[in-house]
Design a protein around this motif. Structure first.
Motif, mmCIF file in Angstrom:
data_model
loop_
_atom_site.group_PDB
_atom_site.id
_atom_site.type_symbol
_atom_site.label_atom_id
_atom_site.label_comp_id
_atom_site.label_asym_id
_atom_site.label_seq_id
_atom_site.Cartn_x
_atom_site.Cartn_y
_atom_site.Cartn_z
ATOM 1 N N ARG A 16 70.442 35.162 24.086
ATOM 2 C CA ARG A 16 70.355 36.145 25.175
ATOM 3 C C ARG A 16 71.696 36.841 25.386
ATOM 4 N NH1 ARG A 16 66.740 33.050 29.747
ATOM 5 N NH2 ARG A 16 67.478 34.780 31.050
ATOM 6 N N GLN B 221 67.997 30.855 37.009
ATOM 7 C CA GLN B 221 67.022 30.712 35.922
ATOM 8 C C GLN B 221 66.494 29.283 35.845
ATOM 9 O OE1 GLN B 221 66.352 33.616 33.182
ATOM 10 N NE2 GLN B 221 66.378 33.996 35.382
ATOM 11 N N ASP B 222 66.668 28.512 36.950
ATOM 12 C CA ASP B 222 66.342 27.081 36.859
ATOM 13 C C ASP B 222 64.927 26.760 37.303
ATOM 14 O OD1 ASP B 222 66.523 27.411 39.578
ATOM 15 O OD2 ASP B 222 68.141 25.951 39.886
ATOM 16 N N SER C 41 70.928 26.923 31.617
ATOM 17 C CA SER C 41 70.402 26.613 32.949
ATOM 18 C C SER C 41 69.798 25.212 32.952
ATOM 19 C CB SER C 41 69.337 27.642 33.354
ATOM 20 O OG SER C 41 68.774 27.269 34.600
ATOM 21 N N VAL D 101 67.005 26.335 30.265
ATOM 22 C CA VAL D 101 67.314 27.303 29.202
ATOM 23 C C VAL D 101 68.341 26.637 28.287
ATOM 24 C CG1 VAL D 101 68.121 29.617 28.617
ATOM 25 C CG2 VAL D 101 66.922 29.233 30.796
ATOM 26 N N GLU E 120 64.748 32.891 42.318
ATOM 27 C CA GLU E 120 64.542 32.881 40.883
ATOM 28 C C GLU E 120 64.428 34.330 40.411
ATOM 29 O OE1 GLU E 120 65.100 30.257 39.574
ATOM 30 O OE2 GLU E 120 64.358 30.381 37.530
ATOM 31 N N SER F 103 63.629 37.060 37.302
ATOM 32 C CA SER F 103 62.971 37.092 35.993
ATOM 33 C C SER F 103 64.062 37.063 34.927
ATOM 34 C CB SER F 103 62.121 38.358 35.858
ATOM 35 O OG SER F 103 62.952 39.487 35.655
ATOM 36 N N ALA F 104 63.698 36.641 33.732
ATOM 37 C CA ALA F 104 64.691 36.589 32.644
ATOM 38 C C ALA F 104 65.299 37.974 32.415
ATOM 39 C CB ALA F 104 64.032 36.071 31.366
ATOM 40 N N PHE G 203 67.778 38.740 35.258
ATOM 41 C CA PHE G 203 68.996 37.955 35.077
ATOM 42 C C PHE G 203 69.837 38.534 33.942
ATOM 43 C CE2 PHE G 203 71.437 34.391 33.282
ATOM 44 C CZ PHE G 203 72.062 33.916 34.426
ATOM 45 N N ASP G 204 69.190 38.830 32.827
ATOM 46 C CA ASP G 204 69.943 39.329 31.677
ATOM 47 C C ASP G 204 70.570 40.694 31.976
ATOM 48 O OD1 ASP G 204 69.126 37.014 30.536
ATOM 49 O OD2 ASP G 204 68.014 37.916 28.869
#
Ligand SMILES: [Zn+2]
Length: 445
Positions: free
Chosen positions: A69, A171-172, A52, A61, A181, A183-184, A187-188
């Motif tokens: 990840r 994720q930027d 990202s 990222v 946006e 959260s990590a 997104f994962d």
């Protein structure tokens, strides 16, 4: 804030279980395309660029973090119980020449590396770090990612290669519509969903009413919500203290990639969904088996007729003679369903597929889905077109056991069209009778 974002799959979903089902001269008709279980681990390659970046080009990222990840996302599937699927990072994405590719950042580079994927020689995971590739493809910016098998082996019925693309804009650190946006963990999990498609899984619909329940989602509902649900509408499962995969995800992964203990660890409920006549099978109805002790949290689903084609073809217009390359033409599979379930006691119900689940967000053999011709209904032992649709009987399934004939007859569906047709017999009967008379022994023809 409600996050409602599309999880796109770049190929027509046929399953509600398996993503692609074999058809005539295309794998084994009615059987799911899967990766070759004798050729594990599945080898994937990863973009060498950052996962990202900001619109200004600053790395948010790094590649190293993104790679870790991605490995963890694949690990969610690999560690799922009673399933024998494995993945391995094989290094950077290779160009068709065999040399490592640079950061995949442009449409041209994307197309170049899709070449070896379509040849079946590599399976790339692409970091679209600023969403530029998604934009260049003309796709809407609210897509978190997409994935698909690239090459299906029409002889063996195996998936030879697949790819996934991650939209780094989520994720930027820039929380602007339409790239909220995430959260990590959110997104994962969204990308882990994509890797489910990579693996050959389709979308599943369970606890669909969660879309109207507000944010954050009730945790008991989220527990039963498949990771393979077409939309991301909830907080992350991890943040809610839940395993990344729901029971439906685990069951279908194990069904497609059974480990040695699969037979002891799962049973099967199967049957056919019928119109009110009790004879005509219904395609495209969502069928859910729910645990009687934890009905919201533990449930597994499939779409009726998921192994039959959505498009059998026809010879009238001349442009669709063979129909779809996917799905069986075996008429006994029309309206048929089977659901792998952990040993236990279940209710079985049918419902409409959500009308917004179409195209890349679709599930089941029919796209767009058709509304259930009858009302939502449970199975009970007195199935008819007139019984109480809310009455259910429990179905108990042991490991290794198949419980068959859990057939649901929908209430109140329209009569079959041919009941209104002229039976035709009145026109042809005299001729038939005359023909038969003529054939009586001793009567001259
Ligand atoms: Zn999807």
């Amino acid at each position: 804030m409600v996050v409602l974002v599309l999880l796109l799959v770049a190929q027509t979903a046929l399953g509600g279980g398996p993503l692609t089902v074999g058809g005539p001269s295309n794998g084994t008709p009615g059987q799911a395309f899967v990766w070759n279980p004798a050729a594990m681990p599945i080898q994937y390659r990863v973009d060498v660029g950052p996962m990202s970046t900001t619109p200004g080009g600053q790395v948010v990222v790094t590649n190293g973090s993104g790679l870790q990840r991605v490995q963890a996302m694949f690990g969610n599937w690999q560690q799922s119980p009673h399933a024998a699927v494995q993945y391995q990072y094989a290094g950077p994405i290779l160009l068709p020449t065999g040399t490592p590719a640079p950061d995949i950042a442009t449409l041209s580079q994307y197309n170049t590396v899709l070449g070896p994927c379509q040849q079946g020689t590599e399976s790339p995971i692409i970091f679209d770090d600023n969403g530029g590739i998604i934009a260049a493809l003309g796709l809407p910016p609210d897509i978190i990612g997409f994935a698909s098998p690239c090459k299906l082996d029409t002889q063996t019925g195996y998936i030879d290669s697949a790819f996934a693309l991650l939209n780094g804009q989520f994720q930027d650190g820039v929380n602007v519509y339409p790239n909220f946006e995430l959260s990590a963990d959110q997104f994962d999990e969204a990308i882990t969903h994509e890797l489910g498609h990579f693996t050959g899984l389709a979308h599943s619909q369970i606890n669909d009413s969660i879309l109207n329940m507000g944010y954050p989602c009730p945790v008991d509902q989220l527990a039963g919500l498949p990771l393979m649900f077409p939309f991301l509408a909830c907080q992350s499962r991890k943040e809610a203290g839940l395993p990344i995969l729901a029971p439906d995800d685990q069951a279908w992964l194990a069904k497609l990639y059974p480990a040695q203990d699969f037979n002891a660890s799962y049973g099967t409920i199967k049957g056919v969904i019928f119109f009110s006549d009790g004879q005509s099978p219904v395609q495209g109805a969502n069928v859910i088996a729910r645990s009687t002790t934890q009905p919201v949290q533990v449930a597994v689903s499939v779409v009726s007729g998921y192994r039959f084609t959505g498009n059998p073809g026809q010879s009238i217009t001349g442009d669709n003679i063979g129909g779809s390359a996917y799905g069986s033409r075996d008429a006994t599979l029309i309206g048929y369903y089977e659901i792998p379930v952990p040993p236990g006691t279940y209710t079985v119900e049918v419902e409409s597929i959500d009308s917004s689940f179409q195209g890349g967000s679709g599930l089941g053999p029919l796209d767009p889905p058709i509304p259930l011709p009858g009302q939502h209904e449970f199975w009970n032992s007195e199935e008819s077109a007139f019984e109480d649709p809310t009455a259910s009987d429990p179905v108990t399934v042991n490991g290794g056991q198949t419980v068959d004939q859990i057939n649901i007859i929908l209430n109140g569906t329209q009569p079959r069209f041919d009941q209104f047709e002229d039976p035709g017999a009145w026109v042809t009967m005299p001729e038939v009778l005359r023909e038969r008379e003529d054939r009586k022994p001793g009567v001259a023809a």
